[in-house]
Write an enzyme that holds these catalytic residues in place. Structure first.
Site, mmCIF file in Angstrom:
data_model
loop_
_atom_site.group_PDB
_atom_site.id
_atom_site.type_symbol
_atom_site.label_atom_id
_atom_site.label_comp_id
_atom_site.label_asym_id
_atom_site.label_seq_id
_atom_site.Cartn_x
_atom_site.Cartn_y
_atom_site.Cartn_z
ATOM 1 N N THR A 111 -0.711 -67.733 -11.344
ATOM 2 C CA THR A 111 -1.134 -66.706 -10.384
ATOM 3 C C THR A 111 -0.811 -67.107 -8.949
ATOM 4 O O THR A 111 -0.119 -66.364 -8.242
ATOM 5 C CB THR A 111 -2.623 -66.364 -10.561
ATOM 6 O OG1 THR A 111 -2.823 -65.823 -11.877
ATOM 7 C CG2 THR A 111 -3.061 -65.333 -9.531
ATOM 8 N N GLN A 155 -0.326 -60.809 -13.439
ATOM 9 C CA GLN A 155 -0.756 -60.966 -12.049
ATOM 10 C C GLN A 155 0.460 -61.292 -11.173
ATOM 11 O O GLN A 155 1.292 -62.126 -11.542
ATOM 12 C CB GLN A 155 -1.798 -62.083 -11.920
ATOM 13 C CG GLN A 155 -3.052 -61.886 -12.755
ATOM 14 C CD GLN A 155 -2.946 -62.458 -14.154
ATOM 15 O OE1 GLN A 155 -1.874 -62.771 -14.648
ATOM 16 N NE2 GLN A 155 -4.090 -62.613 -14.805
ATOM 17 N N ASP A 180 -3.836 -58.358 -8.396
ATOM 18 C CA ASP A 180 -3.971 -59.599 -7.611
ATOM 19 C C ASP A 180 -3.069 -59.628 -6.375
ATOM 20 O O ASP A 180 -2.442 -60.644 -6.087
ATOM 21 C CB ASP A 180 -3.689 -60.830 -8.483
ATOM 22 C CG ASP A 180 -4.766 -61.068 -9.522
ATOM 23 O OD1 ASP A 180 -5.691 -60.243 -9.629
ATOM 24 O OD2 ASP A 180 -4.666 -62.080 -10.239
ATOM 25 N N ASP A 201 -8.309 -55.930 -9.343
ATOM 26 C CA ASP A 201 -8.771 -57.118 -8.594
ATOM 27 C C ASP A 201 -7.812 -57.473 -7.464
ATOM 28 O O ASP A 201 -7.484 -58.650 -7.264
ATOM 29 C CB ASP A 201 -8.912 -58.322 -9.543
ATOM 30 C CG ASP A 201 -9.827 -58.041 -10.717
ATOM 31 O OD1 ASP A 201 -10.727 -57.185 -10.595
ATOM 32 O OD2 ASP A 201 -9.638 -58.672 -11.779
ATOM 33 N N THR A 274 -12.830 -69.895 -14.718
ATOM 34 C CA THR A 274 -12.973 -70.942 -15.718
ATOM 35 C C THR A 274 -12.682 -72.288 -15.065
ATOM 36 O O THR A 274 -11.630 -72.487 -14.459
ATOM 37 C CB THR A 274 -12.026 -70.701 -16.891
ATOM 38 O OG1 THR A 274 -12.302 -69.414 -17.467
ATOM 39 C CG2 THR A 274 -12.199 -71.766 -17.957
#
Length: 372
Positions: A111, A155, A180, A201, A274
């Site tokens: 990303t 993304q 993104d 997002d 995460t």
């Protein structure tokens, strides 16, 4: 977007106090027609490379002529002004995508590796240009989940404020992407009089972001989302609990592309990245996202619930933890427009809604640091 008045330009472009020796050079150009001109380069990356090792690290202005610049650019030098010729005339673009962009990133992460423009330095101003990630998101989004050619990590970041960044300003610019678009992964990023466009997002991360007098444009999906509660989500903050400010959007307009349906877009959902801990790898419980919408116009595309849940990684490694907006630091005040009407889903009645408090925290020490 608003025009900058001369006094504002003078303030933005004013050099830091001199230590007696001027930068060599203080201003350079980027153009497709440099020919034999001095301090002129054919690419933005070449211009940045020419000043990267300047030991004085005085302010340098890079003026980018009108043109279409297909480059993947990293600003790793502090005190840089990257000034285009207007969003309709100067366009920086690339098409990297998270699925295959890990090799661009120091830790192999796709990303952040996909970013068209990465800023990993302090005291950087970007003005008067379009920064886009041109990855063909819509074609991939239209594929069914079973098709072999569909990628699972679409993304594609346009602008990354990286981990060593602070006191970044984006003004009179356009940040364009789909999923993104804007990744705030540094300390402070100030955006004003600009356009940010995307779908899923598209404003996200753990950094402090203050967005003022801008347009936040939701873009369409090509997947069939009719059975889903939301088509897309504007923001996904992952602010750590010890940080008082995450993403603040003030006096801005939440708009949409023509194909985006009424009531289909959530303002934000809580992202718990995460993270690896001593007892395993799971969603970070300290990433309790903060976001405030203050005095914003909201179009009819905003869903009545306004906020959405988001899944995260459980201790057993499955994506089964569900994080609720009611347990996050989400707040809005002074919303107007057809999308301002909202259903009561039990959100807290108090939060960070005073722009004076926001600015005091956000800009603390900003000008003093820039003058050093």
């Amino acid at each position: 977007m608003k025009m900058i008045v001369p006094s504002a330009l003078a303030l933005m472009f004013a050099l830091a106090p001199s230590n007696g020796t001027a930068a060599q050079p203080a201003e350079i150009r980027v153009s497709r027609t440099c020919a034999a001109a001095t301090h002129c380069f054919g690419s933005i990356e070449a211009a940045l490379a020419s000043v990267q090792d300047d030991v004085k690290q005085d302010w340098v202005t890079i003026r980018v002529a009108p043109g279409d610049y297909r480059e993947k650019v990293t600003i790793a030098r502090s005190k840089v002004r990257l000034i285009g010729s207007g969003t309709a005339r100067t366009r920086l673009h690339f098409d990297a995508v998270a699925q295959t962009a890990g090799h661009y990133h120091r830790n192999g992460w796709g990303t952040p590796g996909s970013a068209t423009l990465t800023v990993d330095a302090s005291d950087v101003v970007v003005s008067g240009m379009t920064i886009a990630n041109d990855y063909d998101y819509l074609t991939n989004d239209a594929l069914s989940d079973g098709e072999k050619t569909k990628i699972g990590n679409p993304q594609a970041v346009a602008f990354l404020a990286d981990v060593h960044s602070d006191r970044l300003t984006v003004q009179d610019s356009a940040l364009l992407g789909y999923q993104d678009t804007l990744f705030a992964n540094g300390r402070r990023l100030y955006i004003k009089d600009s356009l940010i466009a995307g779908n899923i997002d598209f404003i996200f991360g753990n950094g402090m972001v203050l967005i003022e007098r801008s347009e936040i444009r939701s873009r369409r999906r090509s997947a069939d989302t009719r059975d889903e509660p939301f088509q897309s989500f504007i923001a996904a903050p992952s602010t750590l609990l010890d940080q008082p400010i995450g993403i603040v959007i003030y006096r801005s307009r939440l708009t949409r592309e023509a194909e985006v349906p009424d009531g289909s877009i959530a303002l934000a959902r809580p992202w718990h990245p995460t993270t690896r801990f001593a007892d395993g790898r799971y969603a970070n419980p300290q990433a309790v996202g903060q976001i405030s919408f203050i005095d914003c116009y909201m179009g009819a595309h905003i869903a009545k619930d306004h906020w959405a849940t988001m899944k995260g990684t459980a201790h057993d490694g499955t994506m089964t933890d569900v994080f609720r907006p009611q347990d996050s630091r989400f707040f809005e005040r002074g919303s107007t427009g057809p999308g301002a009407r909202r259903r009561d889903i039990g959100m807290p009645s108090h939060g960070l809604g005073d722009i004076h408090v926001v600015r005091r925290i956000f800009f603390d020490g900003w000008q003093a640091a820039k003058a050093r």
